[in-house]
Design an enzyme around this catalytic site. Sequence first.
Site, short mmCIF file in Angstrom:
data_model
loop_
_atom_site.label_atom_id
_atom_site.label_comp_id
_atom_site.label_asym_id
_atom_site.label_seq_id
_atom_site.Cartn_x
_atom_site.Cartn_y
_atom_site.Cartn_z
N SER A 28 0.79 -1.24 0.00
CA SER A 28 0.00 0.00 0.00
C SER A 28 0.81 1.28 0.00
CB SER A 28 -0.95 0.01 1.20
OG SER A 28 -2.06 -0.79 0.92
N LYS A 31 0.24 3.80 -2.73
CA LYS A 31 -0.78 4.86 -2.74
C LYS A 31 -0.18 6.26 -2.65
CE LYS A 31 -4.62 2.06 -1.01
NZ LYS A 31 -4.03 0.79 -0.58
N SER A 88 -6.23 3.35 3.93
CA SER A 88 -5.63 2.59 2.83
C SER A 88 -6.68 1.92 1.94
CB SER A 88 -4.66 1.54 3.39
OG SER A 88 -3.72 1.19 2.43
N LYS A 190 2.49 6.45 5.50
CA LYS A 190 1.73 5.33 4.96
C LYS A 190 2.34 4.01 5.40
CE LYS A 190 -1.65 3.99 2.49
NZ LYS A 190 -1.71 2.91 3.51
#
Length: 250
Positions: A28, A31, A88, A190
């Site tokens: 993720s 992203k 997420s 993140k």
Amino acid sequence: YQSAIVMNAATGEILFQKDADRPLQPASVTKILSLYLIYEAIGEGRARFQEPVKISKKAWRTGGTRMFVDPGSEVRLEELIKGMSVVSANDASVALAEYIEGSEDAFVRKMNQKALLLGMTHSTFKNAHGLPAKGQRTTARDMARLSRDYIQRFPQSLQIHAMQFYTYHNITQHNRNLLLRRYPGTDGLKTGYVHAAGYHIIATARRGDTRLIALVMGARTPAIRLRETAKLLDQGFDRVSRQASAASRL
């Protein structure tokens, strides 16, 4: 963990690295590149925070972490950004990719073009969210480079990345970046996990005038990811303050 890097966000100086060029599935943390393109589109007037985004069946069907948008519904672009940044949400990632470029495939082409422009020479992206895909890979160094540019260009994004939880459809989900609660000065960025690579984090924290970006990739557990990242940030801040005091004595 498999790789790590700590960078001074102001100067780009690498304060620590371990196997920073080892290729890994990005999960993720992908992203951040997707969000980069979304904020860029907003800056260019091609999208607006208040605009309604139509949710396709493809977006709704996307697996993994989600904010649970309904197919056929319209969701404000800003809400989808929050879903991506805080919890997420993979469904939000696909919805925004389709909205910005017409299709996820077209958006992914733009992701790879942007990665090259930013000097992310060891990265290839296959989707907008980071779920496992053959040939999708990145490195700690590439993601640090991206993160530095992202924070410099879109500092307002940190207000959203710093949110500890997000509620949509009466479903409250927590930000998996536990450093936000446990490490003073943390305001992003993140986390990610895929079975093949392990647990990743891109963390950014400020102390005084110093902002650091620290990445740990491929940790065996979330607890190791948290502990090692906090340790790296401590070492990084310590090193910057030693550099400053040595410079002041010159």
